[in-house]
Design a protein around this motif. Structure first.
Motif, short mmCIF file in Angstrom:
data_model
loop_
_atom_site.label_atom_id
_atom_site.label_comp_id
_atom_site.label_asym_id
_atom_site.label_seq_id
_atom_site.Cartn_x
_atom_site.Cartn_y
_atom_site.Cartn_z
N TYR A 140 63.32 57.37 86.69
CA TYR A 140 61.75 57.56 87.28
C TYR A 140 60.77 57.78 86.09
O TYR A 140 59.71 57.62 86.19
CB TYR A 140 62.01 58.82 88.53
CG TYR A 140 62.25 57.98 89.69
CD1 TYR A 140 61.35 57.63 90.71
CD2 TYR A 140 63.83 57.57 89.87
CE1 TYR A 140 61.99 57.37 91.96
CE2 TYR A 140 64.11 57.03 90.92
CZ TYR A 140 63.24 57.07 92.22
OH TYR A 140 63.51 56.38 93.28
N THR A 141 61.38 58.67 85.20
CA THR A 141 60.61 59.31 84.07
C THR A 141 61.36 59.27 82.86
O THR A 141 62.48 59.83 82.53
CB THR A 141 60.45 60.91 84.46
OG1 THR A 141 59.44 61.20 83.22
CG2 THR A 141 61.39 61.49 84.64
N HIS A 142 61.08 58.37 81.98
CA HIS A 142 61.51 58.15 80.68
C HIS A 142 61.03 59.22 79.58
O HIS A 142 62.21 59.22 78.66
CB HIS A 142 61.18 56.71 80.12
CG HIS A 142 61.62 55.58 81.03
ND1 HIS A 142 60.90 55.24 82.19
CD2 HIS A 142 62.64 54.84 81.00
CE1 HIS A 142 61.48 54.28 82.87
NE2 HIS A 142 62.58 54.00 82.27
N VAL A 143 60.13 59.59 79.55
CA VAL A 143 59.76 60.40 78.38
C VAL A 143 59.05 61.79 79.26
O VAL A 143 58.17 61.71 80.44
CB VAL A 143 58.40 59.81 77.80
CG1 VAL A 143 57.83 60.77 76.78
CG2 VAL A 143 58.74 58.60 77.06
N VAL A 144 59.67 63.07 78.88
CA VAL A 144 59.36 64.20 79.45
C VAL A 144 58.96 65.16 78.37
O VAL A 144 59.65 65.21 77.34
CB VAL A 144 60.36 64.63 80.12
CG1 VAL A 144 60.08 66.00 80.80
CG2 VAL A 144 60.97 64.05 81.53
N GLY A 145 57.82 65.75 78.57
CA GLY A 145 57.13 66.83 77.61
C GLY A 145 57.41 68.37 78.34
O GLY A 145 56.91 68.37 79.22
N THR A 146 58.50 69.13 77.81
CA THR A 146 58.57 70.28 78.31
C THR A 146 57.97 71.39 77.48
O THR A 146 58.41 71.47 76.27
CB THR A 146 60.20 70.70 78.25
OG1 THR A 146 60.90 69.68 78.80
CG2 THR A 146 60.56 71.91 78.91
N ASP A 147 57.04 72.04 77.85
CA ASP A 147 56.29 72.98 77.33
C ASP A 147 56.96 74.25 77.33
O ASP A 147 57.34 74.78 78.26
CB ASP A 147 54.96 73.40 77.80
CG ASP A 147 53.96 72.15 77.74
OD1 ASP A 147 54.28 71.32 77.04
OD2 ASP A 147 52.96 72.11 78.46
N LEU A 148 57.42 74.83 76.01
CA LEU A 148 58.25 76.02 76.01
C LEU A 148 57.36 77.09 75.02
O LEU A 148 56.82 76.70 74.39
CB LEU A 148 59.73 75.69 74.96
CG LEU A 148 60.44 74.72 75.69
CD1 LEU A 148 61.85 74.47 74.52
CD2 LEU A 148 61.21 75.77 76.74
#
Length: 263
Positions: A140-148
């Protein structure tokens, strides 16, 4: 009087002793001429502006495009710290890609009462038309940007997971390439994990999710863009070029809250 800083100093313990991941970098940094470092930093920012490495914040339509900052002092994460973060990020992405199929199919998390149905039904990102549909490859989601954010020794928090095709990775790639060109001696002294394989890994991930009806050996991968006036156009063009993919411009496309939408 307590003079302890209210924030976590990533580079130094106390006032002068650098933390272990920064030790060799600090040795290099203190031996450099400050005037020359400022000159090179200005050159990098001028280069970014010349080739259009800028962005703006969605929801702030009147805001000017912002220059991606180039910092002579990089954020350094030790290998053991990164291993932990990498495992955590992979776990979060797997959890997201388990949550979405459930929401659009059996909705067991709702049946179990873990979430109220209204939270999903009233969310503007929820698409009832997707119920019962399976995306290619089940992803469903190929690119994920996790804000750390880092708040202490071995302490990180996640602000949010951007899972709607977030942009920004091309800025990181260009920043690293610029650092390599300006300070090649630094990378011979430090063992820095490379990032140049990202475009190839992304293309491979997208190719692996080709629809079942596709019978070819090499799917055609394309990057959609609204055009040169979009704030993320540099990202679109950069990734398409480095993936060897087609850059497809359509005036029927627009970006809404960071997502591609049809007019």
């Amino acid at each position: 009087m307590d003079t302890k800083p209210s924030f976590f100093d990533e580079m130094f313990e106390g006032t002068e002793l650098p933390r272990q991941p920064y030790s060799r970098y600090n040795d290099w940094f203190v031996g450099e001429d400050a005037k020359e470092l400022r000159k090179k930093s200005a050159e990098a920012e001028a280069f970014f502006r010349r080739i259009g490495i800028t962005f703006n914040v969605y929801g702030q339509q009147d805001a000017d495009e912002r220059l991606i900052p180039f910092d002579i002092v990089p954020r350094i994460i030790a290998a053991r710290e990164w291993q932990r973060l990498e495992q955590g990020n992979e776990q979060r992405v797997r959890a997201i890609n388990a949550f979405l199929p459930d929401i659009y199919h059996r909705q067991e998390i709702l049946r179990a009462g873990r979430l109220q149905r209204e939270i999903i039904a009233r969310n503007k990102a929820f698409l009832p038309q997707m119920i019962g549909l399976n995306p290619p490859g089940g992803v469903y989601t190929h690119v994920v940007g996790t804000d750390l954010v880092r708040t202490g020794e071995n302490e990180f928090y996640v602000l949010e997971d951007n899972a709607r095709t977030p942009s920004g990775v091309s800025y990181m790639l260009e920043n690293r390439e610029t650092m390599l060109q300006m300070f090649p001696e630094l990378f011979t002294q430090l063992k820095v994990r490379p990032v140049s394989s990202y475009p190839q890994n992304l293309r491979r991930s997208l190719s692996d999710c080709a629809p079942p009806a596709f019978n070819g050996d090499r799917p055609v991968v394309a990057v959609l863009t609204p055009g040169i006036h979009n704030s993320a156009y540099f990202e679109h063009a950069c990734l398409a070029d480095q993936m060897g993919a087609e850059l497809v411009e359509s005036h029927d496309l627009r970006i809404v809250d960071g997502r591609v939408a049809m007019r």
